[in-house]
Scaffold this motif. Structure first.
Motif, PDB file in Angstrom:
ATOM      1  N   ALA A 195       1.121  -1.276  -0.170  1.00 32.65           N
ATOM      2  CA  ALA A 195       0.367   0.246  -0.322  1.00 32.65           C
ATOM      3  C   ALA A 195       0.592   1.391  -0.269  1.00 32.65           C
ATOM      4  O   ALA A 195       1.090   2.011  -0.875  1.00 32.65           O
ATOM      5  CB  ALA A 195      -0.858   0.197   1.677  1.00 32.65           C
ATOM      6  N   VAL A 196       1.656   1.280   1.177  1.00 27.28           N
ATOM      7  CA  VAL A 196       3.102   2.633   0.643  1.00 27.28           C
ATOM      8  C   VAL A 196       3.990   2.775  -0.289  1.00 27.28           C
ATOM      9  O   VAL A 196       3.476   3.891  -1.032  1.00 27.28           O
ATOM     10  CB  VAL A 196       3.895   1.756   1.810  1.00 27.28           C
ATOM     11  CG1 VAL A 196       4.894   3.057   1.617  1.00 27.28           C
ATOM     12  CG2 VAL A 196       2.876   2.632   3.468  1.00 27.28           C
ATOM     13  N   THR A 397       1.142   6.211  12.067  1.00 23.74           N
ATOM     14  CA  THR A 397       1.288   7.644  11.857  1.00 23.74           C
ATOM     15  C   THR A 397       2.287   8.264  12.151  1.00 23.74           C
ATOM     16  O   THR A 397       1.931   8.210  13.952  1.00 23.74           O
ATOM     17  CB  THR A 397       0.250   8.342  11.302  1.00 23.74           C
ATOM     18  OG1 THR A 397      -0.586   9.002  11.916  1.00 23.74           O
ATOM     19  CG2 THR A 397      -0.579   7.458   9.825  1.00 23.74           C
ATOM     20  N   ILE A 398       3.127   8.912  12.242  1.00 24.33           N
ATOM     21  CA  ILE A 398       3.574  10.563  12.214  1.00 24.33           C
ATOM     22  C   ILE A 398       3.103  11.536  11.339  1.00 24.33           C
ATOM     23  O   ILE A 398       3.795  10.928  11.047  1.00 24.33           O
ATOM     24  CB  ILE A 398       4.852   9.518  12.860  1.00 24.33           C
ATOM     25  CG1 ILE A 398       5.041   8.615  14.351  1.00 24.33           C
ATOM     26  CG2 ILE A 398       5.724  11.126  13.729  1.00 24.33           C
ATOM     27  CD1 ILE A 398       6.807   8.985  14.246  1.00 24.33           C
ATOM     28  N   GLU A 399       2.271  12.370  12.295  1.00 25.98           N
ATOM     29  CA  GLU A 399       2.024  13.282  11.408  1.00 25.98           C
ATOM     30  C   GLU A 399       1.653  14.613  12.106  1.00 25.98           C
ATOM     31  O   GLU A 399       0.408  15.238  12.248  1.00 25.98           O
ATOM     32  CB  GLU A 399      -0.048  12.622  10.752  1.00 25.98           C
ATOM     33  CG  GLU A 399      -0.650  12.306  11.768  1.00 25.98           C
ATOM     34  CD  GLU A 399      -1.574  11.799  10.762  1.00 25.98           C
ATOM     35  OE1 GLU A 399      -2.153  13.108  10.345  1.00 25.98           O
ATOM     36  OE2 GLU A 399      -2.009  10.988  10.906  1.00 25.98           O
ATOM     37  N   PRO A 400       3.087  15.519  12.506  1.00 24.66           N
ATOM     38  CA  PRO A 400       2.457  16.588  13.605  1.00 24.66           C
ATOM     39  C   PRO A 400       2.310  17.788  12.257  1.00 24.66           C
ATOM     40  O   PRO A 400       2.309  17.625  11.031  1.00 24.66           O
ATOM     41  CB  PRO A 400       3.855  17.166  13.841  1.00 24.66           C
ATOM     42  CG  PRO A 400       5.179  16.450  13.143  1.00 24.66           C
ATOM     43  CD  PRO A 400       3.916  15.122  13.175  1.00 24.66           C
ATOM     44  N   GLY A 401       1.390  18.889  12.313  1.00 21.49           N
ATOM     45  CA  GLY A 401       1.797  19.506  11.543  1.00 21.49           C
ATOM     46  C   GLY A 401       1.740  21.641  12.702  1.00 21.49           C
ATOM     47  O   GLY A 401       1.679  22.180  13.403  1.00 21.49           O
ATOM     48  N   ASP A 425       4.655   6.920   7.796  1.00 21.93           N
ATOM     49  CA  ASP A 425       3.929   5.286   8.440  1.00 21.93           C
ATOM     50  C   ASP A 425       4.879   4.854   8.782  1.00 21.93           C
ATOM     51  O   ASP A 425       5.727   4.999   7.907  1.00 21.93           O
ATOM     52  CB  ASP A 425       3.230   4.526   6.824  1.00 21.93           C
ATOM     53  CG  ASP A 425       1.831   5.186   6.152  1.00 21.93           C
ATOM     54  OD1 ASP A 425       1.415   6.133   7.423  1.00 21.93           O
ATOM     55  OD2 ASP A 425       1.183   5.201   5.518  1.00 21.93           O
ATOM     56  N   VAL A 426       5.241   4.468   9.841  1.00 27.29           N
ATOM     57  CA  VAL A 426       6.172   3.755  10.427  1.00 27.29           C
ATOM     58  C   VAL A 426       5.397   1.653  11.080  1.00 27.29           C
ATOM     59  O   VAL A 426       4.889   2.408  11.671  1.00 27.29           O
ATOM     60  CB  VAL A 426       6.322   5.028  11.397  1.00 27.29           C
ATOM     61  CG1 VAL A 426       7.041   6.027  11.045  1.00 27.29           C
ATOM     62  CG2 VAL A 426       5.821   5.375  12.999  1.00 27.29           C
ATOM     63  N   ASN A 435      10.327   3.732   9.031  1.00 25.61           N
ATOM     64  CA  ASN A 435       9.655   4.878   8.136  1.00 25.61           C
ATOM     65  C   ASN A 435       9.298   3.769   6.716  1.00 25.61           C
ATOM     66  O   ASN A 435      10.034   4.420   6.080  1.00 25.61           O
ATOM     67  CB  ASN A 435      10.109   5.246   8.010  1.00 25.61           C
ATOM     68  CG  ASN A 435       9.645   6.639   7.313  1.00 25.61           C
ATOM     69  OD1 ASN A 435       8.415   6.192   6.790  1.00 25.61           O
ATOM     70  ND2 ASN A 435       9.934   8.065   6.878  1.00 25.61           N
ATOM     71  N   LEU A 436       8.256   3.519   6.427  1.00 23.02           N
ATOM     72  CA  LEU A 436       7.801   2.985   5.645  1.00 23.02           C
ATOM     73  C   LEU A 436       7.837   3.607   4.464  1.00 23.02           C
ATOM     74  O   LEU A 436       8.121   2.895   3.231  1.00 23.02           O
ATOM     75  CB  LEU A 436       6.500   1.946   6.102  1.00 23.02           C
ATOM     76  CG  LEU A 436       6.335   1.054   6.863  1.00 23.02           C
ATOM     77  CD1 LEU A 436       5.109   0.618   7.190  1.00 23.02           C
ATOM     78  CD2 LEU A 436       7.252   0.107   6.515  1.00 23.02           C
TER      79      LEU A 436
END
Length: 455
Positions: A195-196, A397-401, A425-426, A435-436
């Motif tokens: 998927a990645v 996920t790792i997703e700061p903003g 995505d990890v 880290n995928l």
């Protein structure tokens, strides 16, 4: 097009005659079958003595007699291994009453040439919907006993009501099967990698479309559809509605209208993921300078978000509480907003639970589990999710903003209308995380080099 014309007997007999005979060869057993069987065994042991019912769900009406593209219920897919080819209305039953649990998959076969419904019934007629797999074919593919859906009601009627647990009506069962997906097995990890990889191709296609998008009144949709085309070629489709948010639209967290222009000096935030045929999905975000180069203020904000993401990566490892990932990222967000004079207090003061001023510009969480659902394990208990401990095999996920709305008078004018998110995505390993989505650049300079090759 669905006919409403009454059919006479002579016509139906004529339609059902003179068709070549078809040989239904049996497929090889799917690689997922043994993993799905192990999952069913785990559920059966937990609910020993009961009969468990998991419905795939019906097709959903979009309008009048048209339907949305079908997708089976996540738990049904997880426990059967049946993905995008699932026949609507199928039901999995796990009978855990005996010494050895038994599973039966009930499904509706298509109406073939020997049935009037072959042509007359647009819902199940082979003439309309194509040939579905036979009971024997599904049994061979998934290594599970199959029966006709026509026999399901009689089967269930023979089971004492107090023994039956239906997933749709029992919160304890719903919690258990949701938490069962926290740690992915090797099959699931392999599907997530697919998927990645498909999503990376989608991002490349989207980046290539930027030149065409600039100047078009609905440029965001050009970017959106570039990704979608790749999703359909590479997999089953989208894992969720794509966010293609250019300029100030990037500050709207769930911007899925995607009907705005893409201007040359904007950033565009693309949040998109491909769902492969097994129904596992990626979830990736990159924020790209449309011109190919960040301005100084865009780079400043982008690099701050990257620093927050890197802080989250650093703490993510087995034994750590899931919520610690979010805190690591938010410590950086607090530090940056304090340094920039946006909150009027120190970062140390702001991160106190009863203050949190820095959250004005990042109100969402930093991580969520990922798998068959884009927000996987959603019915799990809080103590197992946010307060849960990281284990090898988890994927999230790792997703700061940082999001500075166009009308936000609390920030300098040059910040307004800039929204940045970086999402990876990890996979939790024995020592940290992999880290995928590393194939997509993260550092601002690397993003610029990547874009230079594509636009």
């Amino acid at each position: 097009m669905r006919t409403r014309t009454p059919q006479n007997r002579k016509f139906l007999e004529y339609m059902g005659a003179n068709w070549a005979s078809q040989r239904d060869s049996l497929p090889k057993k799917a690689s997922v079958a043994k993993f799905a069987a192990a999952r069913r065994d785990t559920v059966a042991k937990k609910f020993k003595g009961r009969v468990l019912v998991f419905e795939a769900g019906s097709a959903k009406v979009r309008s009048n007699d048209t339907e949305y593209m079908y997708r089976a219920h996540t738990t049904f897919s997880h426990l059967t291994g049946w993905g995008s080819a699932t026949v609507p209305d199928s039901v999995l039953v796990i009978d855990a009453r005996g010494k050895t649990p038994k599973s039966i998959l009930f499904l509706r076969e298509t109406a073939g040439h020997n049935s009037d419904e072959f042509f007359a019934n647009p819902a199940i007629g082979e003439f309309w919907v194509g040939k579905r797999p036979s009971l024997a074919q599904v049994a061979a593919l998934l290594d599970v006993q199959t029966q006709s859906l026509n026999e399901y009601k009689a089967y269930l009627k023979a089971v004492p009501k107090q023994k039956v647990i239906n997933l749709n009506k029992d919160s304890v069962l719903a919690e258990f099967v949701s938490e069962l997906r926290f740690v992915k097995d090797s099959y699931e990890i392999s599907e997530m990698r697919k998927a990645v990889a498909a999503s990376v191709k989608g991002f490349e296609s989207a980046a290539k479309s930027l030149k065409q998008a600039v100047g078009h009144p609905r440029g965001e949709r050009i970017v959106e559809t570039a990704f979608y085309a790749q999703a359909r070629v590479e997999g089953n489709g989208l894992g969720y509605e794509t966010i293609a948010a250019s300029g100030p639209h990037a500050c709207t967290l769930h911007w899925i209208t995607n009907d705005g222009p893409v201007n040359k000096n904007d950033l565009i935030l693309l949040d998109a993921g491909v769902e492969v045929d097994s129904l596992y999905t990626a979830d990736v975000t990159r924020t790209l300078p449309v011109s190919g180069k960040f301005t100084d203020i865009q780079r400043k904000i982008y690099d701050a978000v990257l620093e927050a993401a890197d802080a989250a990566f650093k703490v993510a490892k087995p034994g750590v509480k899931f919520s610690d990932i979010h805190q690591a990222a938010m410590n950086v967000i607090a530090k940056k907003t304090a340094e920039w004079g946006l909150i009027g207090i120190s970062a140390e003061e702001s991160i106190k639970q009863d203050i949190q001023l820095h959250r004005r510009w990042m109100v969402h969480g930093t991580s969520h589990h990922l798998g068959l659902d884009v927000h996987d394990c959603g019915q799990a208990r809080r103590e197992m999710y946010m307060d849960g401990i990281l284990q090898p095999g988890m994927i999230f996920t790792i997703e700061p903003g940082l999001y500075f709305h166009q009308d936000d008078l609390s920030v300098p004018k040059e910040y307004r209308g800039i929204g940045v998110r970086i999402e990876d995505d990890v996979l939790v390993t024995k020592t940290g995380v992999e880290n995928l989505t590393a194939a997509l650049p993260r550092k601002s300079k690397d993003v610029e080099k990547w874009l230079a090759k594509l636009i």
